[in-house]
Motif scaffolding. Structure first.
Motif, PDB file in Angstrom:
ATOM      1  N   PRO A   1      76.233  -9.457  20.887  1.00 25.27           N
ATOM      2  CA  PRO A   1      77.670  -9.498  20.574  1.00 25.27           C
ATOM      3  C   PRO A   1      77.984  -9.415  19.088  1.00 25.27           C
ATOM      4  O   PRO A   1      79.115  -9.088  18.716  1.00 25.27           O
TER       5      PRO A   1
ATOM      6  N   ASP B   1      84.368  -7.214  19.589  1.00 30.46           N
ATOM      7  CA  ASP B   1      84.898  -7.128  20.946  1.00 30.46           C
ATOM      8  C   ASP B   1      86.405  -6.820  20.921  1.00 30.46           C
ATOM      9  O   ASP B   1      87.185  -7.518  20.277  1.00 30.46           O
TER      10      ASP B   1
ATOM     11  N   THR C   1      83.433  -3.237  23.868  1.00 24.40           N
ATOM     12  CA  THR C   1      83.643  -4.322  24.827  1.00 24.40           C
ATOM     13  C   THR C   1      82.333  -5.058  25.067  1.00 24.40           C
ATOM     14  O   THR C   1      81.297  -4.420  25.305  1.00 24.40           O
ATOM     15  N   VAL C   2      82.375  -6.367  25.002  1.00 21.10           N
ATOM     16  CA  VAL C   2      81.236  -7.194  25.398  1.00 21.10           C
ATOM     17  C   VAL C   2      81.511  -7.682  26.821  1.00 21.10           C
ATOM     18  O   VAL C   2      82.484  -8.408  27.056  1.00 21.10           O
TER      19      VAL C   2
END
Length: 374
Positions: free
Chosen positions: A309, A314, A319-320
């Protein structure tokens, strides 16, 4: 001028993330400030002949902290009057540090990557890591996640400093010519989701494949381009065949580093939903592929494993996925980007700008110089 002995088992032409990291760091140092002690791998003679600094290869495919390696390291340090030493991967070669210090090398730096977080989770290996740390002046870490795993186990035995891998933003660029790649693999004119990584369970290609029918429901002309080789390939191919996905999932196989930018640029979205396995022993240290993809202007879909991450902003550069084991969650993240090309392009542009500012090799090289020349 500081002269540095580099001791590393991870060095080209053998391929891998650590090898690429070490070579890129050295490329940005004055050539006459370096001498390298490394293991041998196929093609080493040709590779070394093109380098501007000296490389000495031990007659072994794996460089370990044996008495023979210790003698060779001390001999090279004396011959080249090295005042610093850098271990490309501190575990286990950092065990050589006390001998080099006794021989007159006064400043010793060791790098960690991802596997050391597994070492500190196991009692015996943890003791080895503590010994290694105690012999070094600086131990580097690649992400806040890896530091959080290392620091409690090492008990203040050395100074910790961040030294993350970098991206060559002149090579990894949206302008990379992807036309030959798309033609070679028959990708057509539809959207392409690309994953560049070893084919191993932690990287999540199996989840991408499991969720791919849901992507095709909304984007029938899409292709999934899997770049890389590894032990999970046969299982993945069986899954693709069993689901009838053979025409939409492309196995590109391993790709030489020089050609990787074109493979990234062939995609519209990059996805690698990595997950932590084996109770935390199999974990992503950072995830350079996310940054390379971002440098090529792609939005990324990442998993939550370890430091992954930290390679994504994000909602801004990608997108995580909160549950990277879920085909539904992963396919939803991919589909959302394919559904909204304008948003995907904006994320790609934001990712490119972030990599240029934070993750370029120019920035990383300055950090490395500061660690070698305190």
């Amino acid at each position: 001028m500081t002269r540095t002995l580099v001791v590393t088992n991870d060095f080209p032409p053998r391929q891998g993330g650590i090898q690429t990291f070490v070579a890129a760091l050295l490329d940005r140092r004055p050539p006459d400030s370096l001498v390298v002690l490394a293991s041998r791998s196929p093609g080493w003679e040709r590779y070394d002949a093109a380098l501007p600094y000296r490389v000495v290869r031990q007659r072994t495919p794996v460089l370990l902290p044996t008495p023979a390696t210790a003698r060779a390291a001390v001999r090279l340090a004396a011959e080249h009057r090295c005042d610093t030493a850098f271990f490309g991967a501190a575990a286990p070669l950092g065990l050589l540090a006390p001998g080099l210090r006794a021989a007159g090398v006064w400043h010793l730096v060791g790098a960690t990557h991802g596997h050391e977080t597994g070492w500190v989770a196991l009692p015996g290996a943890r003791q080895v890591m503590r010994r290694i740390a105690g012999g070094l002046d600086v131990l580097t870490y690649i992400s806040d996640y890896t530091r959080s795993r290392l620091e409690p186990a090492l008990g203040g035995r050395t100074r910790l400093a961040q030294l993350s891998p970098g991206v060559d933003v002149d090579r990894f660029t949206p302008a990379a010519d992807c036309v030959p790649v798309r033609r070679r693999h028959g990708l057509g004119e539809g959207p392409v989701v690309v994953c560049v990584s070893r084919l191993v369970p932690r990287k999540g290609q199996d989840v991408l494949v499991a969720g791919w029918p849901r992507v095709l429901d909304r984007h029938p002309g899409a292709r999934l381009l899997l770049v890389g080789g590894g032990p999970d390939e046969a299982r993945l191919r069986r899954s693709v065949a069993a689901a009838g996905l053979g025409s939409s999932v492309v196995f590109a196989g391993p790709v030489a580093p020089a050609h990787l930018p074109a493979y990234y640029a062939a995609g519209d979205v990059f996805a690698m939903p990595c997950r932590t396995r084996r109770g935390g022993l199999d974990v992503e240290g950072l995830g350079m592929v996310y940054l390379e993809a971002a440098a090529c202007g792609l939005p990324v879909v990442a998993g939550t494993s370890g430091g992954a991450p930290e390679a994504v902003r994000d909602g801004e550069t990608g997108t995580v996925v909160g549950d990277p084991r879920s085909p539904e969650a992963v396919s939803a993240a991919v589909t959302a980007l394919l559904d909204d090309p304008a948003r995907a392009r904006a994320m790609g542009a934001a990712g490119r700008a972030w990599v240029e500012q934070r993750w370029s090799w120019t920035t990383i090289a300055d950090t490395f110089a500061g660690l070698l020349e305190p």
